[in-house]
Design an enzyme around this catalytic site. Structure first.
Site, PDB file in Angstrom:
ATOM      1  N   PRO A 107      83.888  43.107 -16.508  1.00 44.00           N
ATOM      2  CG  PRO A 107      82.070  42.405 -16.238  1.00 44.00           C
ATOM      3  CD  PRO A 107      82.602  42.939 -17.132  1.00 44.00           C
ATOM      4  CD1 TRP A 128      78.826  32.255 -19.244  1.00 50.28           C
ATOM      5  CD2 TRP A 128      80.502  33.817 -19.253  1.00 50.28           C
ATOM      6  NE1 TRP A 128      79.831  32.394 -18.421  1.00 50.28           N
ATOM      7  CE2 TRP A 128      80.754  33.204 -17.985  1.00 50.28           C
ATOM      8  CE3 TRP A 128      81.397  35.497 -19.614  1.00 50.28           C
ATOM      9  CZ2 TRP A 128      82.394  33.527 -17.660  1.00 50.28           C
ATOM     10  CZ3 TRP A 128      83.135  35.335 -18.782  1.00 50.28           C
ATOM     11  CH2 TRP A 128      83.076  35.162 -17.993  1.00 50.28           C
ATOM     12  CE  LYS A 180      94.114  26.626 -12.112  1.00 47.27           C
ATOM     13  NZ  LYS A 180      93.250  26.002 -12.787  1.00 47.27           N
ATOM     14  CE  LYS A 218      90.022  32.208  -1.041  1.00 49.05           C
ATOM     15  NZ  LYS A 218      89.462  32.485  -0.642  1.00 49.05           N
ATOM     16  CD  GLN A 272      86.757  35.869 -18.501  1.00 51.32           C
ATOM     17  OE1 GLN A 272      85.890  35.835 -19.468  1.00 51.32           O
ATOM     18  NE2 GLN A 272      86.647  36.146 -16.969  1.00 51.32           N
ATOM     19  CG  ASP A 283      79.596  39.212 -13.672  1.00 56.69           C
ATOM     20  OD1 ASP A 283      78.466  39.238 -14.383  1.00 56.69           O
ATOM     21  OD2 ASP A 283      80.384  37.919 -14.353  1.00 56.69           O
ATOM     22  CD1 TRP A 326      82.799  40.596 -20.780  1.00 55.52           C
ATOM     23  CD2 TRP A 326      84.862  40.815 -21.014  1.00 55.52           C
ATOM     24  NE1 TRP A 326      82.780  41.678 -20.865  1.00 55.52           N
ATOM     25  CE2 TRP A 326      84.055  41.973 -21.634  1.00 55.52           C
ATOM     26  CE3 TRP A 326      86.144  41.167 -20.834  1.00 55.52           C
ATOM     27  CZ2 TRP A 326      84.153  42.989 -20.330  1.00 55.52           C
ATOM     28  CZ3 TRP A 326      86.456  42.384 -21.240  1.00 55.52           C
ATOM     29  CH2 TRP A 326      85.914  43.468 -21.187  1.00 55.52           C
TER      30      TRP A 326
END
Length: 1142
Positions: free
Chosen positions: A49, A616, A691, A694, A654, A88, A658
């Site tokens: 999610p 988590w 990377k 913004k 993750q 999530d 996750w």
RNA sequence: AGUCCCAUAGCUCAGUUGGUUAGAGCGCCACACUGAUAAUGUGGAGGUCGGCGGUUCAACUCCGCCUGGGACUACCA
């Protein structure tokens, strides 16, 4: 019959994207892709999610493309692939977003804003970008069920979490513990590791460090012979020394006792420290100085090593408390040397100062050795560390007066009472003020307790909200005892297919081996409440595993008089409708849940433990919670239809997020893996490898990219450019290249096919020409196609989408377009009927198959291509390529030797063209022959088979072979290192050199004898024919090229006949141009008049028929004058010509 | 600090169990093609395979160390 292949006037993948998407919606294809596979074996996929409180980025396109590819592929392979989207929705990022929006802080919650309103704001805020996410998901072609997503804040979802927690509780996995955690005094909250890993949290800071002297109480005899005996230990946080209760040594580390002097006070002492670090603290230059020569103030301090010990020898020794401010409970157990495996000799002294209240490792080893922590009793009777929650040494007034009397040396302590342990926590202090560390160090120096004081730069975490350093601090938390399941997790992990494998064995495997218990507690508001109720003293507790159970307990509580009534009286237990679980009807969040007071078995009131659980846990529990297991869908999971997952994919970040929580929960609850295969993909960086952010303005907007290029090229680019697990340097030029190179070529190939197929009314209703009757080149491309099917199928199966995409791309551009179509164009507009049919059928099959192979990666264009092809032929009536089946390869159609022969043809053609280039003879000018030296019979056969193709492609009349018997070949020997290497060993180089120097006679002798003896470095070595490759590199007097083992020679003589033919071809070419520029249809017949000229007359007369047939001319005539002349400019002369419709 | 990943042409990437001309695409230069044509094709130039050591007859490939980039984990004092 009569249906035509769609022809397009322009090619815009962005438009195709939109149009195909419209059709998908119209036909409800996503649902059909699931319903049409009902009853088939299931392929289980779990969606990790995302949080919808942020805008989706280009990296989400990457991750979701990977997921989509395998779900679509498995659907095409006939599996039933259900996939539910998920959101999530809990956690700190959401809360902080809301706080920022509302302009409040954590402290304001419950004061300026009610918890109720606050959580309502979180509930709305978290789904803020749902629209954008849905939009992107659709546009990028990610098929996932967005209409029935699982949402972690759902009451049903939470109920399953409670069920799972209760299961863990029942099995003894849940415990409450007092542990050291990162804590931000400035923010008044503990921090999760996730928060600590926000960018910029770890910063270099310069701290005052000290090597402290701990006076021994029971020194070994030899330690007492010179001055006072001390252990010395280094710390970067001198303020924690007042909480020291033990020293830790490495059991197997060697230690020494050293006689020397304190550098500050000049007092004699015997120091114990790690042998390896002796020179770090005692200058080797002073090694030879005599102890007695030392005068206080000397730069070089003499020292003398008098004994050596192992760490275990020191364990159990006692020392005097360094700062006698506070007496710990159980004092007799404190101030001992204890063992710890984690001790190293990389820095410090090899003896570690242990303050169990301020270090996680400290707490662990101290507990193991029975060392008490240094704790105070506050005025409420609670056991506290020496520092309060705001980050200062406790004020005496905040402590229990009795405790102060019995345990605190008020005189000593007064001096430091109320001092903040870091200046940053004290609102009145700045960086320039003296720190507590410095004050303490100065005192130690004066008291002969400091051996060395230094500034030291190290990396230290900071609170991302307040920018202030984090404090490691003991807090009360609930834990999952995941260490209990560690071995099983490791075992189960070995059965998981990781892509890449190293992530599973390395990053993940190592993580499991060093697993710690899972800290579940979060002291926040917006999250899943921990369903544990406790009596005030904590002697009785209940863990609630369902709403039903909660209601039963509430009833008891009402009876006991602790609650007036059940606040959710409209909720009907056991009714799993949406309405019943609607938050208007029941809301398991705070603050409502906190108002529930239960009754203990002995009749005492129990309040809920105020904690929320780690988000988590929410996401890791999704296999169960998304199904509202076990309250609903119990069978789906228990029978393995929706659990465990066959496949999941997320970013590599993750791995310990996750991926871990899924694995851990699954192992503990079901003793099973949660997923059988996993792809952990890398990052999407900008084109320079930075990377995306913004702030830097280098983030690529996924919506813009899809709008501009369409999803297909975007997906294709992302998948084929680099393996998913490598980082992708995203460059839009690469997307553009994919569009042009792959999709452009494929589109052109289709357009070409459609154009002629429509002219010829090809619709595959004609009898299928058997493969055996099709020409070599058709069998070749079909062979390649079948090899491709197998390869691509294998790649998808092995979760290697990059290789699959690259293989498809190579087939389409290099083999299908640039070789097959280019060489066969004439068959489509001329050609005999059967041959033409073979060509159409072959090309059709290739295109149609490609549309299926590529469908998982480029779902939009593939679907259009598939439908355009099948709409005309009706061969496959599937509504979409995504409902169709993945092609099966036919081994009987694969002919590897044929593929090799064609490769040979391509190589020879390429070499011939290179030779033409060298002497500047354009391809249109026919040449007489190519000569190919042949040393083995099969070589000739191979070339004979593809002779026509080569001759056609490079425009030569003949291919002739020169064999050994002519005696004109110049041969060369190339050693086969692989075979010869093991035989020759060290002489390999010499043998190779000798072989290459052999004369022509020696080579023939070698060939006849089948072996040859060489004397290399005095050693006789017999080389067999099989150990070398004999090839012909040259035909003297010819224009020769060679590549690998192939050599060719080109006859560049242009005879008169050849010249005439060249001119004729030139005419064909020019007339075709005129036809085109005059706008004639490709079927129009024409009439050609050419002005007589000595340059061309002969050529025209000889090749009149040929030209006429090529340009569809009824008549070609030589005339004195043309009426409407077009001037044709040949290189060395000009000719007038007239072309008109017949 | 540890663990893991990555490093091959200007750029993006291939490169089988170690075997001798290290490949492709893009870009660049030159040319050709013009009935697949808002295309296409051909040729050419361009590499100390990040560095240093080692194993080996032979290393882009295996091993060690280092450098640079990245990710994750972490107050080892």
């Amino acid at each position: 019959m009569g249906k035509k292949f769609a022809e397009y006037s322009n090619f815009n993948l962005s438009d195709i994207n939109k149009e195909v998407m419209r059709q998908w919606d119209e036909k409800d294809l996503f649902h059909k892709s699931i319903t049409t596979r009902e009853g088939a074996p299931s392929f289980v996929f779990f969606e990790g999610p995302p949080s919808a409180n942020g805008m989706p980025g280009i990296h989400h396109v990457m991750a979701r493309s990977i997921k989509d590819i395998f779900c679509r592929y498995k659907t095409m392979k006939g599996f039933h692939v259900k996939r539910k989207a998920g959101w999530d929705t809990h956690g700190l990022p959401v809360e902080l977003g809301v706080e920022k929006e509302l302009g409040i802080t954590k402290e304001d919650i419950g004061k300026k804003i009610s918890v109720d309103d606050y959580n309502a704001a979180c509930r709305t805020n978290v789904m803020k970008f749902t629209k954008e996410w849905t939009d992107l998901t659709r546009k990028m072609g990610y098929w996932v069920d967005l209409e029935n997503p699982y949402i972690t804040y759902d009451n049903k979802y939470i109920e399953t979490l409670w069920y799972l927690l209760k299961e863990l509780y029942k099995n003894g996995y849940l415990y409450k513990g007092y542990t050291i955690q990162p804590y931000s005094p400035a923010a008044g909250t503990g921090l999760s590791s996730h928060e600590l890993n926000q960018p910029g949290c770890y910063r270099d800071v310069k701290d005052t460090t000290v090597v402290a002297q701990f006076k021994m109480l029971d020194p070994k005899p030899e330690m007492t012979q010179f001055g006072t005996p001390f252990f010395i230990a280094w710390t970067t946080t001198p303020w924690t020394l007042s909480s020291n209760t033990a020293l830790c040594v490495g059991p197997n580390i060697p230690y020494v006792a050293v006689q020397s002097y304190n550098p500050y006070t000049g007092q004699p002492a015997t120091y114990v420290l790690a042998k390896d670090l002796l020179n770090a603290h005692f200058n080797p230059k002073a090694a030879d100085l005599a102890l007695e020569d030392y005068k206080p103030g000397d730069k070089l301090i003499p020292f003398k090593v008098i004994a050596e010990y192992k760490g275990t020898d020191l364990v159990g020794m006692r020392y005097e408390q360094l700062m006698k401010w506070i007496t710990p409970e159980n004092e007799s157990q404190a101030f001992r040397v204890i063992p710890g495996d984690y001790v190293t000799t990389e820095d410090g002294t090899g003896i570690v100062h242990i303050a169990p209240t301020f270090g996680a490792d400290d707490a662990k080893v101290a507990k193991a050795a029975g060392i008490p922590p240094l704790q105070l009793v506050d005025k409420y009777g609670n056991l506290r560390p020496s520092v309060d929650l705001t980050g200062k040494f406790y004020l005496l007034s905040d402590l229990d007066p009795d405790y102060v009397k019995t345990h605190i040396n008020v005189g000593e302590y007064k001096k430091y009472e109320g001092r903040f342990v870091k200046n940053a926590y004290d609102p009145k202090l700045t960086d320039k003020d003296e720190t507590l560390d410095i004050s303490i160090c100065m005192d130690m120096k004066a008291n002969n307790q400091a051996f060395k004081i230094e500034k030291h730069v190290h990396n230290y975490p900071h609170c991302w909200r307040t920018d202030k350093p984090v404090l490691y601090y003991p807090l009360d938390s609930w834990f999952i005892c995941s260490t209990k399941a560690r071995n099983r997790m490791i075992e189960l992990n070995k059965t998981i297919k990781w892509k890449p494998e190293s992530t599973g064995s390395g990053r993940f495997g190592k993580w499991l081996e060093n697993l710690n218990d899972w800290n579940l507690s979060r002291s926040r508001y917006w999250g899943t409440p921990l369903p544990i109720w406790r009596t005030e003293e904590g002697t009785e507790e209940k863990c609630i595993g369902s709403i039903t159970e909660l209601f039963e307990e509430i009833e008891k509580s009402v009876k006991a008089g602790f609650m007036k009534e059940n606040p959710w009286k409209n909720f009907k237990v056991g009714v799993y409708t949406k309405e019943n679980y609607d938050p208007k009807n029941i809301d398991l969040h705070r603050p409502y849940i906190d108002s529930i007071i239960l009754v203990s078995d002995s009749g005492k009131p129990m309040k809920r433990e105020a904690d929320l659980i780690d988000v988590w846990f929410d996401s890791g529990a999704m296999p169960f919670a998304q199904m509202h297991y076990p309250f609903e869908n119990k069978d789906l999971i228990d029978k393995g239809e929706y659990y465990p997952a066959n496949f999941i994919a997320e970013g590599v970040d993750q791995t310990r997020g996750w991926f871990f929580t899924l694995h851990a929960i699954s192992t503990m609850i079901k003793d099973s893996v949660a997923f059988k295969a996993v792809i952990s993909n890398g990052l999407v960086l900008d084109k320079n490898g930075n990377k995306m952010s913004k702030r830097l303005g280098n983030a690529v907007d996924p919506f813009g990219a899809i709008e501009k290029y369409g999803s297909d090229p975007l997906r294709w680019y992302m998948i084929t450019n680099a393996s998913p697990w490598d980082n992708l340097k995203f460059d839009t030029e690469g997307v553009e290249e994919v569009r042009r190179k792959f999709f452009g070529t494929l589109y052109n190939t289709y357009s070409f096919f459609a154009l002629y197929a429509n002219v010829d009314k090809f619709d595959y209703s004609q009898t299928e020409i058997p493969m055996s009757k099709r020409p070599e080149i058709d069998r070749w491309i079909i062979s390649l196609l079948n090899s491709l099917i197998k390869e691509v199928d294998d790649c998808y199966n092995e979760y290697e989408p990059t290789k699959a995409g690259r293989a498809i791309s190579e087939f389409v551009t290099d083999n299908l377009s640039n070789w097959y179509v280019r060489l066969n164009r004439k068959r489509f507009w001329g050609g005999k009927e059967e041959d033409k049919q073979a060509a159409y059928q072959t090309l059709y099959t290739c295109l149609e198959t490609v549309s299926r192979l590529m469908a998982p990666i480029a779902p939009f264009f593939a679907d259009q291509l598939f439908l355009d092809l099948n709409a005309a032929t009706g061969k496959d009536k599937s509504e979409s390529v995504h409902l169709a089946y993945f092609p099966k390869f036919d081994a009987s159609l694969i002919d590897k030797r044929l593929e090799e022969r064609m490769q040979l043809a391509q190589d020879i053609s390429s070499m011939t063209l290179a030779l033409r280039k060298k002497v500047n003879i354009k391809v249109r000018q026919p040449l007489k022959q190519i000569m190919v030296p042949i040393l083995a019979e099969h070589e000739q056969e191979n070339i004979e088979a593809v002779k026509d193709l080569i001759m056609n492609e490079v425009n030569v009349k003949e291919i002739n072979f020169v064999d050994d018997s002519t005696g004109i070949l110049v041969k060369k020997i190339k050693p086969d290192f692989k075979k010869l290497g093991p035989k020759c060993g060290k002489s390999m180089k010499a043998v190779a050199a000798l072989l290459q120097e052999l004369t022509q006679e020696e080579i023939s002798k070698f060939e006849k004898a089948g072996q040859y003896t060489i004397n290399a470095n005095g050693a006789e070595i017999t080389v067999d024919k099989e150990d070398v490759e004999i090839l012909s590199e040259d035909i003297p007097g010819w224009l020769v090229a060679n590549n690998g083992s192939i050599t060719i020679a080109l006859d560049v003589t242009i005879t008169d006949d050849l010249r005439k033919e060249g001119i004729a071809r030139e005419f064909v070419n020019r007339i075709q141009n005129i036809r085109k520029s005059s706008g004639f249809e490709i079927t129009d017949k024409i009439c050609v008049k050419i002005e007589k000229s000595d340059n061309v007359n002969a050529a025209i007369n000889d090749y009149k028929e040929y030209i006429a047939s090529q340009v569809l001319a009824n008549e070609i005539s030589l005339v004195d004058n043309v009426v409407n002349p077009t001037e044709l400019d040949f290189d060395d002369f000009k000719v007038n010509i007239e072309v008109e419709k017949a």
